[in-house]
Enzyme design. Sequence first.
Site, mmCIF file in Angstrom:
data_model
loop_
_atom_site.group_PDB
_atom_site.id
_atom_site.type_symbol
_atom_site.label_atom_id
_atom_site.label_comp_id
_atom_site.label_asym_id
_atom_site.label_seq_id
_atom_site.Cartn_x
_atom_site.Cartn_y
_atom_site.Cartn_z
ATOM 1 N N ARG A 257 0.859 -1.175 0.000
ATOM 2 C CA ARG A 257 0.000 0.000 0.000
ATOM 3 C C ARG A 257 0.901 1.234 0.000
ATOM 4 N NH1 ARG A 257 -2.286 0.529 5.315
ATOM 5 N NH2 ARG A 257 -0.947 2.355 5.526
ATOM 6 N N HIS A 261 -3.503 4.507 4.725
ATOM 7 C CA HIS A 261 -4.685 3.643 4.769
ATOM 8 C C HIS A 261 -5.888 4.357 4.165
ATOM 9 C CE1 HIS A 261 -7.625 0.776 6.237
ATOM 10 N NE2 HIS A 261 -8.244 1.729 6.896
ATOM 11 N N TYR A 270 4.074 4.877 11.460
ATOM 12 C CA TYR A 270 4.306 3.446 11.668
ATOM 13 C C TYR A 270 5.145 2.764 10.585
ATOM 14 C CZ TYR A 270 0.146 3.235 8.626
ATOM 15 O OH TYR A 270 -0.753 3.389 7.594
#
Length: 375
Positions: A257, A261, A270
């Site tokens: 990805r 998100h 993160y």
Amino acid sequence: MEHAEMLPRDTAVQLIDADGSVVADETYAMPSIETLLAAYRGLVDGRRINDQAGALVRQGRLAVYPSSHGQEACQIGAALAIAAEDWLFPTYRDSVAVIARGVAPAEAMVLLKGDWHSGYDVRAHRVAPQATPLATQLLHAVGFAYAAKQRGEDTVVIALCGDGATSEGDFHEAMNFAAVFHVPVVFFVQNNEFAISVPLSRQTAAPSLAHKAIGYGMPGQRVDGNDVAAVLSVLGEAVDRARSGGGPTLVEAHTYRMQAHTNADDDTRYREREEVRAWGARDPLTRLRTHLTGVGALTAELEAEYAAGAERIAAAMREALNTDTDIDPEDLFRFVTETRSPQREEQWQMLRGEIERTRAADAEETAHATTGGSR
């Protein structure tokens, strides 16, 4: 099928590497040039859809957008691997696959704009509503495929999910039911390394997600999810197997990805930028373009044609989403059940009261401002 044949490969199937070179494989055949050109056109469309949707979010025309930038090979592969009579069961991140199956871009965006749960005719396109809860669509897909099998229909279902969904109970139930009842469904896991901020290492201790398949009695396979040729070949084999009565398959696509998100997420908290940049070198669009150009199949004229087509899709999205929708709040209650229960009617009356009080307060404030506060 022997147990050993159910196990996935130690490394993911790859037919075109990151440099655009062909990787020979004894089991999986390279798709035809015509198929690869169609896939490339889909990748161009998909990338433009992702970019345009991101812009519409920033303009306030979309409430949220879970981008599939970098995962377009999985999206297009899933859409092209099944026949017209087959069904696709997508997640919230699979808008590109939904559009590739023929759904109008504006209709595919209705969910993400916040108007309706699904803005398209699922029967006309054979695409189930996009699911935002993790893994619930897998049970729906299995039930649909089981019903089609009971009716004697020649239908295969591809059920998409992400790596995070494999930790849900619904994933287990769907896999188990599909294997026990030999259901014609292909579970396609887009392993993009993160379930929001949770890395794959916190989802499973298995060697791969595809290894989970043998525990249910079905074959599993791993594929390079940024290689659309390999995705088409591996999914095609699984679809053919399901259609011929061979039962379900679990396919894990290794992808990434590239963006957050959703627009509400800060992925810098993160994951390291070096990791993101490294995956950028494996871009599915660049990879297939390099290969097709190298074999002389992709011309400048075709590139221009594909780019123009993608721009028409983006323009249609802008036009449709730049118009305000007249929302009726009672629709929240009107279509839940055929007959509204007393409890639901009470809920609607409470909401209606809140709306009327808010409107009255707004009207009073406007009148007060118009008169300059005089009484």
